[in-house]
Design a protein around this motif. Sequence first.
Motif, PDB file in Angstrom:
ATOM      1  N   ARG A  18       0.767  -1.250   0.134  1.00 47.35           N
ATOM      2  CA  ARG A  18       0.021   0.239   0.009  1.00 47.35           C
ATOM      3  C   ARG A  18       0.964   1.347   0.092  1.00 47.35           C
ATOM      4  O   ARG A  18       1.610   1.513   0.997  1.00 47.35           O
ATOM      5  CB  ARG A  18      -0.881  -0.090   1.160  1.00 47.35           C
ATOM      6  CG  ARG A  18      -1.949   0.871   1.297  1.00 47.35           C
ATOM      7  CD  ARG A  18      -2.844   1.182   2.358  1.00 47.35           C
ATOM      8  NE  ARG A  18      -1.973   1.467   3.782  1.00 47.35           N
ATOM      9  CZ  ARG A  18      -2.358   1.736   4.885  1.00 47.35           C
ATOM     10  NH1 ARG A  18      -3.581   1.258   5.115  1.00 47.35           N
ATOM     11  NH2 ARG A  18      -1.406   1.978   5.754  1.00 47.35           N
ATOM     12  N   PRO A  19       1.080   1.916  -1.309  1.00 50.24           N
ATOM     13  CA  PRO A  19       1.979   3.051  -1.270  1.00 50.24           C
ATOM     14  C   PRO A  19       1.170   4.538  -0.211  1.00 50.24           C
ATOM     15  O   PRO A  19      -0.142   4.505  -0.324  1.00 50.24           O
ATOM     16  CB  PRO A  19       1.790   3.469  -2.578  1.00 50.24           C
ATOM     17  CG  PRO A  19       0.673   2.991  -3.342  1.00 50.24           C
ATOM     18  CD  PRO A  19       0.190   1.614  -2.409  1.00 50.24           C
ATOM     19  N   VAL A  20       2.051   4.901   0.536  1.00 52.54           N
ATOM     20  CA  VAL A  20       1.586   6.174   1.351  1.00 52.54           C
ATOM     21  C   VAL A  20       2.259   7.289   1.023  1.00 52.54           C
ATOM     22  O   VAL A  20       3.670   7.357   0.588  1.00 52.54           O
ATOM     23  CB  VAL A  20       1.896   5.683   2.869  1.00 52.54           C
ATOM     24  CG1 VAL A  20       1.608   6.781   3.671  1.00 52.54           C
ATOM     25  CG2 VAL A  20       1.293   4.114   3.446  1.00 52.54           C
ATOM     26  N   ALA A  21       1.444   8.263   0.809  1.00 49.00           N
ATOM     27  CA  ALA A  21       2.026   9.524   0.221  1.00 49.00           C
ATOM     28  C   ALA A  21       2.608  10.214   1.621  1.00 49.00           C
ATOM     29  O   ALA A  21       2.223  10.127   2.610  1.00 49.00           O
ATOM     30  CB  ALA A  21       1.154  10.497  -0.034  1.00 49.00           C
ATOM     31  N   LEU A  22       3.719  11.062   1.357  1.00 52.84           N
ATOM     32  CA  LEU A  22       4.549  11.688   2.482  1.00 52.84           C
ATOM     33  C   LEU A  22       3.462  12.666   3.201  1.00 52.84           C
ATOM     34  O   LEU A  22       3.447  12.889   4.429  1.00 52.84           O
ATOM     35  CB  LEU A  22       5.582  12.551   1.912  1.00 52.84           C
ATOM     36  CG  LEU A  22       6.449  12.941   3.132  1.00 52.84           C
ATOM     37  CD1 LEU A  22       7.003  12.246   3.913  1.00 52.84           C
ATOM     38  CD2 LEU A  22       7.566  13.889   2.263  1.00 52.84           C
ATOM     39  N   VAL A  23       2.602  13.288   2.524  1.00 50.10           N
ATOM     40  CA  VAL A  23       1.639  14.172   3.141  1.00 50.10           C
ATOM     41  C   VAL A  23       0.588  13.395   4.221  1.00 50.10           C
ATOM     42  O   VAL A  23       0.552  14.008   5.186  1.00 50.10           O
ATOM     43  CB  VAL A  23       0.638  14.950   2.137  1.00 50.10           C
ATOM     44  CG1 VAL A  23      -0.455  15.685   2.808  1.00 50.10           C
ATOM     45  CG2 VAL A  23       1.764  15.854   1.153  1.00 50.10           C
ATOM     46  N   ASP A  24       0.110  12.202   3.774  1.00 49.59           N
ATOM     47  CA  ASP A  24      -0.582  11.511   4.452  1.00 49.59           C
ATOM     48  C   ASP A  24      -0.013  10.892   5.803  1.00 49.59           C
ATOM     49  O   ASP A  24      -0.285  10.857   6.805  1.00 49.59           O
ATOM     50  CB  ASP A  24      -1.047  10.177   3.813  1.00 49.59           C
ATOM     51  CG  ASP A  24      -1.979  10.605   2.617  1.00 49.59           C
ATOM     52  OD1 ASP A  24      -2.635  11.727   2.759  1.00 49.59           O
ATOM     53  OD2 ASP A  24      -2.169   9.951   1.715  1.00 49.59           O
ATOM     54  N   ASP A  27       0.392  13.736   8.264  1.00 51.29           N
ATOM     55  CA  ASP A  27      -0.748  14.275   8.832  1.00 51.29           C
ATOM     56  C   ASP A  27      -0.985  13.222   9.814  1.00 51.29           C
ATOM     57  O   ASP A  27      -1.526  13.801  10.880  1.00 51.29           O
ATOM     58  CB  ASP A  27      -1.876  14.070   7.580  1.00 51.29           C
ATOM     59  CG  ASP A  27      -3.324  14.561   8.081  1.00 51.29           C
ATOM     60  OD1 ASP A  27      -3.418  15.438   8.988  1.00 51.29           O
ATOM     61  OD2 ASP A  27      -4.287  13.606   7.921  1.00 51.29           O
ATOM     62  N   ARG A  28      -0.696  11.913   9.661  1.00 50.04           N
ATOM     63  CA  ARG A  28      -1.203  11.074  10.723  1.00 50.04           C
ATOM     64  C   ARG A  28       0.014  11.142  11.997  1.00 50.04           C
ATOM     65  O   ARG A  28      -0.551  11.144  13.115  1.00 50.04           O
ATOM     66  CB  ARG A  28      -0.784   9.603  10.306  1.00 50.04           C
ATOM     67  CG  ARG A  28      -0.934   8.535  11.173  1.00 50.04           C
ATOM     68  CD  ARG A  28      -1.087   7.196  10.744  1.00 50.04           C
ATOM     69  NE  ARG A  28      -2.382   6.918  10.033  1.00 50.04           N
ATOM     70  CZ  ARG A  28      -2.784   5.788   9.704  1.00 50.04           C
ATOM     71  NH1 ARG A  28      -1.781   4.883   9.643  1.00 50.04           N
ATOM     72  NH2 ARG A  28      -3.707   5.701   8.823  1.00 50.04           N
ATOM     73  N   VAL A  29       0.968  11.444  11.608  1.00 52.00           N
ATOM     74  CA  VAL A  29       2.062  11.776  12.635  1.00 52.00           C
ATOM     75  C   VAL A  29       1.589  12.797  13.379  1.00 52.00           C
ATOM     76  O   VAL A  29       1.591  12.968  14.932  1.00 52.00           O
ATOM     77  CB  VAL A  29       3.614  12.072  12.149  1.00 52.00           C
ATOM     78  CG1 VAL A  29       4.535  12.536  13.365  1.00 52.00           C
ATOM     79  CG2 VAL A  29       3.996  10.501  11.726  1.00 52.00           C
ATOM     80  N   LEU A  30       1.037  14.138  12.920  1.00 47.87           N
ATOM     81  CA  LEU A  30       0.870  15.129  13.668  1.00 47.87           C
ATOM     82  C   LEU A  30      -0.291  14.893  14.490  1.00 47.87           C
ATOM     83  O   LEU A  30      -0.547  15.828  15.470  1.00 47.87           O
ATOM     84  CB  LEU A  30       0.862  16.337  12.554  1.00 47.87           C
ATOM     85  CG  LEU A  30       1.926  16.941  12.103  1.00 47.87           C
ATOM     86  CD1 LEU A  30       1.782  18.000  11.123  1.00 47.87           C
ATOM     87  CD2 LEU A  30       3.259  17.211  13.338  1.00 47.87           C
ATOM     88  N   ALA A  31      -1.332  14.315  13.771  1.00 44.55           N
ATOM     89  CA  ALA A  31      -2.657  14.125  14.399  1.00 44.55           C
ATOM     90  C   ALA A  31      -2.469  13.172  15.873  1.00 44.55           C
ATOM     91  O   ALA A  31      -2.957  13.313  16.776  1.00 44.55           O
ATOM     92  CB  ALA A  31      -3.643  13.240  13.604  1.00 44.55           C
ATOM     93  N   THR A  32      -1.717  12.166  15.891  1.00 45.35           N
ATOM     94  CA  THR A  32      -1.297  11.447  17.004  1.00 45.35           C
ATOM     95  C   THR A  32      -0.147  11.660  17.842  1.00 45.35           C
ATOM     96  O   THR A  32      -0.412  11.621  18.894  1.00 45.35           O
ATOM     97  CB  THR A  32      -1.299   9.887  16.554  1.00 45.35           C
ATOM     98  OG1 THR A  32      -0.261   9.692  15.626  1.00 45.35           O
ATOM     99  CG2 THR A  32      -2.608   9.615  16.053  1.00 45.35           C
TER     100      THR A  32
END
Length: 81
Positions: A18-24, A27-32
Amino acid sequence: MVTTALAPNSADDPLAYRPVALVDLLDRVLATGVVISGDITIAIADVDLVRVSLRALVASVGALAPPELTGDEGPPPAAGS
């Protein structure tokens, strides 16, 4: 003899299929939030001269701030009552 290939297990490498974009990811790191820690030791001839322990918390302010009151909860209690 017949051999069958096993289906890939996502527990082995969850990002392999599953490719993950750097922006995603950001976003996950900053949210959690994420804690980055490390140790640096400067030594000469196996004698430790300086040891620095580093620990940083990276998160957005919204993830760390307490939830604000909504209009449904009513006004805060008055002081002295």
